[in-house]
Design an enzyme around this catalytic site. Sequence first.
Site, PDB file in Angstrom:
ATOM      1  N   ARG A 154      -3.363  -1.420  -0.911  1.00 27.36           N
ATOM      2  CA  ARG A 154      -2.022  -1.457  -0.326  1.00 27.36           C
ATOM      3  C   ARG A 154      -1.569  -2.891  -0.114  1.00 27.36           C
ATOM      4  NH1 ARG A 154      -4.555   1.332   3.982  1.00 27.36           N
ATOM      5  NH2 ARG A 154      -4.790   2.909   2.361  1.00 27.36           N
TER       6      ARG A 154
ATOM      7  N   ASP B 258      -1.122  -3.244   5.572  1.00 27.95           N
ATOM      8  CA  ASP B 258      -1.442  -2.337   6.670  1.00 27.95           C
ATOM      9  C   ASP B 258      -1.021  -3.004   7.972  1.00 27.95           C
ATOM     10  OD1 ASP B 258      -2.576   0.059   5.866  1.00 27.95           O
ATOM     11  OD2 ASP B 258      -4.591  -0.777   5.704  1.00 27.95           O
TER      12      ASP B 258
ATOM     13  N   ASP C  55      -1.580  -1.844  11.790  1.00 30.19           N
ATOM     14  CA  ASP C  55      -2.154  -0.810  12.643  1.00 30.19           C
ATOM     15  C   ASP C  55      -2.169  -1.258  14.110  1.00 30.19           C
ATOM     16  OD1 ASP C  55      -2.769   1.058  10.630  1.00 30.19           O
ATOM     17  OD2 ASP C  55      -4.627   0.000  10.142  1.00 30.19           O
TER      18      ASP C  55
ATOM     19  N   ARG D  80       4.764  -0.897   1.059  1.00 27.91           N
ATOM     20  CA  ARG D  80       3.572  -0.102   1.298  1.00 27.91           C
ATOM     21  C   ARG D  80       3.785   1.308   0.749  1.00 27.91           C
ATOM     22  NH1 ARG D  80      -0.605   1.093   5.099  1.00 27.91           N
ATOM     23  NH2 ARG D  80      -1.419   3.119   4.408  1.00 27.91           N
TER      24      ARG D  80
END
Length: 203
Positions: free
Chosen positions: A128, A131, A133, A119
Site C-alpha cells: 500500500r 497506512d 493507523d 490507498r
Amino acid sequence: MTASSLRGPSDPTVQPVPASVVEQVDAADTTLSNPKRAVVALGSNLGNRLETLQGAIDALEDTPGVRIKAVSPVYETEPWGVEPGSQPTYYNAVVVLKTTLPPSSLLERAHAVEEAFNRVRDERWGPRTLDVDIVAYADVVSDDPQLTLPHPRAHERAFVLAPWFDIDPEALVPGRGTVAELLAAVTRHGVEARGDLELRLPE
C-alpha cells in the site's frame, strides 16, 4: 470554515475531508479546552515512501484541531504476514499528536489522508502507498469494531513499538503495559532504524 480553507486548492488532501468532520472540528475548536493525546502509526511500501510519510504528517498537521507534537525516526521493515521478498519493504514511523477531535473523526481524517495518497483496500496484508493507523487515544480502551483502541496488534509489532519508544520512552499502551516492556518482549528481526532518513516536525 469549509474544507477548502484547510489548505490551498492544489492540496490533494482537501477534497476527501467530509463536511461533517469540518463541522465537528469547528465545534471542538470552540468548546473543548483540553486536547487529547493520540499516537498514530504511519507506513508505506509503494512509491516514494519517505515523501509519502512526510506528506501524511503534513496533512495531519493541517487538520483543524490537530497538532503534531513529536515525529519518530524512520524504520525500514519487512512486510508483515506475507512471504519474504514478495513485497517491497516498508518505511514506518510514529507520530504523537494533540487533538480536540473525537476518535471517530480522527479516524475519518486518517482515512481521508490515506485516500489522498491513493490507498487501495483490496487485499489484506497487500502492498500500500500509505497506512495511517490510530494506535492509541488518551487512555481509551474500546472494542468498537470500527476503531478498536488501543490498536489490537500494536503491542506485538516492533515496527510500531520501536519508533514509539524513541519519541516517548515512558509511554503506556492502555491495558497492555509500557511500550518499553512490550518492545523488550517482541523480536526486532526485520525492523531496522534508518538513521540516514529523517521526517520533519511540521512548523
